[in-house]
Scaffold this motif. Structure first.
Motif, PDB file in Angstrom:
ATOM      1  N   SER A  26      -3.941  -3.243  34.488  1.00 51.75           N
ATOM      2  CA  SER A  26      -2.704  -2.849  35.607  1.00 51.75           C
ATOM      3  C   SER A  26      -1.791  -2.021  35.006  1.00 51.75           C
ATOM      4  N   LEU A  27      -1.492  -2.064  33.624  1.00 54.64           N
ATOM      5  CA  LEU A  27      -0.602  -1.073  33.015  1.00 54.64           C
ATOM      6  C   LEU A  27      -0.890   0.280  32.958  1.00 54.64           C
ATOM      7  N   CYS A  28      -2.550   0.294  32.793  1.00 56.54           N
ATOM      8  CA  CYS A  28      -3.103   1.686  33.040  1.00 56.54           C
ATOM      9  C   CYS A  28      -2.862   2.490  34.216  1.00 56.54           C
ATOM     10  N   THR A  29      -3.119   1.697  35.108  1.00 53.16           N
ATOM     11  CA  THR A  29      -2.816   2.299  36.724  1.00 53.16           C
ATOM     12  C   THR A  29      -1.189   2.694  36.779  1.00 53.16           C
ATOM     13  N   CYS A  35      -3.932  11.162  30.126  1.00 54.01           N
ATOM     14  CA  CYS A  35      -5.011  11.206  28.945  1.00 54.01           C
ATOM     15  C   CYS A  35      -5.505   9.965  28.414  1.00 54.01           C
ATOM     16  N   MET A  36      -4.699   8.975  28.682  1.00 49.31           N
ATOM     17  CA  MET A  36      -4.856   7.516  28.238  1.00 49.31           C
ATOM     18  C   MET A  36      -5.671   6.801  29.385  1.00 49.31           C
ATOM     19  N   ARG A  37      -5.176   7.155  30.528  1.00 46.81           N
ATOM     20  CA  ARG A  37      -5.854   6.424  31.973  1.00 46.81           C
ATOM     21  C   ARG A  37      -7.363   6.988  31.924  1.00 46.81           C
ATOM     22  N   GLN A  38      -7.841   8.182  31.522  1.00 48.63           N
ATOM     23  CA  GLN A  38      -8.939   8.675  31.483  1.00 48.63           C
ATOM     24  C   GLN A  38      -9.833   7.945  30.584  1.00 48.63           C
ATOM     25  N   LEU A  39      -9.345   7.743  29.059  1.00 45.02           N
ATOM     26  CA  LEU A  39      -9.770   7.118  28.123  1.00 45.02           C
ATOM     27  C   LEU A  39     -10.214   5.574  28.598  1.00 45.02           C
ATOM     28  N   HIS A  40      -9.066   5.159  29.085  1.00 46.06           N
ATOM     29  CA  HIS A  40      -9.531   3.626  29.517  1.00 46.06           C
ATOM     30  C   HIS A  40     -10.447   3.331  30.455  1.00 46.06           C
ATOM     31  N   LYS A  41     -10.474   4.186  31.635  1.00 47.36           N
ATOM     32  CA  LYS A  41     -11.690   4.279  32.487  1.00 47.36           C
ATOM     33  C   LYS A  41     -12.932   4.524  31.888  1.00 47.36           C
ATOM     34  N   LEU A  43     -13.868   3.977  28.795  1.00 52.04           N
ATOM     35  CA  LEU A  43     -14.167   2.705  28.024  1.00 52.04           C
ATOM     36  C   LEU A  43     -14.771   1.425  28.954  1.00 52.04           C
ATOM     37  N   ARG A  44     -13.848   1.134  30.127  1.00 53.69           N
ATOM     38  CA  ARG A  44     -14.353   0.315  30.909  1.00 53.69           C
ATOM     39  C   ARG A  44     -15.713   0.580  31.504  1.00 53.69           C
ATOM     40  N   ASP A  45     -15.898   1.720  31.868  1.00 55.55           N
ATOM     41  CA  ASP A  45     -17.080   2.008  32.584  1.00 55.55           C
ATOM     42  C   ASP A  45     -18.538   2.225  31.389  1.00 55.55           C
ATOM     43  N   THR A  46     -18.288   2.656  30.363  1.00 59.06           N
ATOM     44  CA  THR A  46     -19.414   2.863  29.514  1.00 59.06           C
ATOM     45  C   THR A  46     -19.452   1.736  28.229  1.00 59.06           C
ATOM     46  N   HIS A  47     -18.343   1.127  28.175  1.00 58.28           N
ATOM     47  CA  HIS A  47     -18.048   0.180  27.009  1.00 58.28           C
ATOM     48  C   HIS A  47     -18.327   0.705  25.907  1.00 58.28           C
ATOM     49  N   HIS A  48     -17.947   2.025  25.506  1.00 57.80           N
ATOM     50  CA  HIS A  48     -18.049   2.818  24.339  1.00 57.80           C
ATOM     51  C   HIS A  48     -17.087   4.070  24.621  1.00 57.80           C
ATOM     52  N   LEU A  49     -16.547   4.306  23.215  1.00 59.00           N
ATOM     53  CA  LEU A  49     -15.866   5.814  23.290  1.00 59.00           C
ATOM     54  C   LEU A  49     -16.148   6.307  21.974  1.00 59.00           C
ATOM     55  N   ARG A  50     -16.545   7.612  22.115  1.00 63.21           N
ATOM     56  CA  ARG A  50     -16.703   8.315  20.806  1.00 63.21           C
ATOM     57  C   ARG A  50     -15.428   8.456  19.795  1.00 63.21           C
ATOM     58  N   HIS A 130     -11.586  12.305  25.216  1.00 59.15           N
ATOM     59  CA  HIS A 130     -10.032  12.549  24.595  1.00 59.15           C
ATOM     60  C   HIS A 130      -9.536  13.648  24.815  1.00 59.15           C
ATOM     61  N   GLY A 131      -8.297  14.219  24.410  1.00 54.72           N
ATOM     62  CA  GLY A 131      -7.846  15.452  24.726  1.00 54.72           C
ATOM     63  C   GLY A 131      -6.936  15.164  25.840  1.00 54.72           C
ATOM     64  N   CYS A 132      -6.451  16.339  26.468  1.00 54.83           N
ATOM     65  CA  CYS A 132      -5.199  16.398  27.491  1.00 54.83           C
ATOM     66  C   CYS A 132      -6.077  16.877  28.678  1.00 54.83           C
ATOM     67  N   PRO A 133      -6.121  16.098  29.855  1.00 56.64           N
ATOM     68  CA  PRO A 133      -6.773  16.428  31.089  1.00 56.64           C
ATOM     69  C   PRO A 133      -6.265  17.771  31.453  1.00 56.64           C
ATOM     70  N   PHE A 134      -4.826  18.137  31.373  1.00 64.32           N
ATOM     71  CA  PHE A 134      -4.351  19.184  32.043  1.00 64.32           C
ATOM     72  C   PHE A 134      -4.931  20.530  31.073  1.00 64.32           C
ATOM     73  N   ARG A 135      -5.176  20.310  29.905  1.00 64.76           N
ATOM     74  CA  ARG A 135      -5.235  21.616  28.974  1.00 64.76           C
ATOM     75  C   ARG A 135      -7.098  21.533  29.169  1.00 64.76           C
ATOM     76  N   HIS A 136      -7.567  20.602  28.846  1.00 68.19           N
ATOM     77  CA  HIS A 136      -8.904  20.724  28.696  1.00 68.19           C
ATOM     78  C   HIS A 136      -9.988  20.195  29.828  1.00 68.19           C
ATOM     79  N   SER A 137      -9.604  20.116  30.900  1.00 68.81           N
ATOM     80  CA  SER A 137     -10.511  19.643  32.262  1.00 68.81           C
ATOM     81  C   SER A 137     -10.365  20.990  33.104  1.00 68.81           C
ATOM     82  N   ASP A 138     -11.734  21.062  33.566  1.00 68.97           N
ATOM     83  CA  ASP A 138     -11.826  22.069  34.734  1.00 68.97           C
ATOM     84  C   ASP A 138     -11.052  21.964  35.838  1.00 68.97           C
TER      85      ASP A 138
END
Length: 255
Positions: A26-29, A35-41, A43-50, A130-138
């Motif tokens: 809930s806090l994530c949303t 950047c953290m919302r992206q990481l949380h999703k 993790l929940r989707d793949t059950h793993h983060l590099r 990881h990273g910044c979606p505004f900096r690193h995303s297409d």
């Protein structure tokens, strides 16, 4: 020094244990920066983060109030959902989580990453979140992500214009204002944990979620385009000696 983050480190907020594990989704949303919302999703989707994602997200969660015991439980539960053997987690990951909390090795109490560190250091590769979606995303993928967050077309256009001008932190600040329905957030955004705290203040009617008051930062003017340009120009000139001392954490959540 001009390219170094000198603000609050958000290592001790007096809120340890006030966040329960069942609140995180809930806090994530509501209160996580993109950047953290992206990481949380992820993790929940793949059950793993590099490696990079686990460092960035793990220290953020520590900064918002997760205790060591909660962090061990959180990561172990998620990794087991990804079919990892519990013994493998205990042997390969628990030490590194305790290390990040200053309980092993050099006993350094590692601090959450600032926006500047996330933007300038360790860019994500294929399979990273990881990273910044505004900096690193297409730009097109960023647009789709903002649409999934229910940002209006006008809001998306404003954010993307800032991104095109390499004003990444101002773009994130605009995202904050849009998602919290405020015209001017009244602060200069420079840390993901600052985003979380300010969001909780607004959502809680101005009340601080922390147990203990922290020393207020020196008021700063709303970031100007020129300041953001200066930060962006640092992309090519940041010296490695200016990075956060992460010695001893190179194997943190090692793959």
């Amino acid at each position: 020094l001009s390219h170094s983050y000198t603000g609050q480190d958000y290592s001790t907020l007096g809120s340890a244990g006030k966040i329960s594990l069942d609140q995180i989704d809930s806090l994530c949303t509501k209160s996580f920066p993109p950047c953290m919302r992206q990481l949380h999703k992820a993790l929940r989707d793949t059950h793993h983060l590099r490696h990079g994602g686990r460092m960035q997200y793990g220290l953020f969660l520590k900064g918002i109030g997760l205790t060591l015991e909660q962090a061990l439980q959180f990561w172990k539960q998620e990794f087991i959902r990804g079919k990892m053997d519990p013994d493998k987690f205990d042997k390969g990951y628990s030490y590194n989580i305790r290390h990040s909390f200053g309980k092993e090795g050099k006993r350094t109490d590692y601090t959450p990453f600032s926006c500047l560190k996330i933007i300038l250091n360790n860019p994500p590769g294929q399979g990273d979140y990881h990273g910044c979606p505004f900096r690193h995303s297409d730009p097109e993928l960023l647009k789709q992500k903002l649409q999934s967050y229910k940002i209006s077309p006008e809001g998306i256009e404003k954010i993307l214009d800032l991104v095109k001008g390499t004003h990444y932190q101002v773009a994130c600040q605009k995202y904050f204002e849009i998602t919290h329905n405020v015209d001017d957030c009244g602060f200069s955004l420079n840390h993901p944990n600052q985003f979380f705290i300010e969001s909780q203040r607004i959502l809680n009617g101005g009340k601080d979620m922390k147990k203990e008051p922290i020393q207020p930062e020196t008021p700063q003017p709303k970031p100007s385009v020129q300041k953001t340009k200066d930060a962006s120009s640092a992309l090519a000139s940041l010296n490695s000696s200016q990075e956060m001392d992460m010695e001893g954490l190179e194997d943190y959540f090692s793959d």
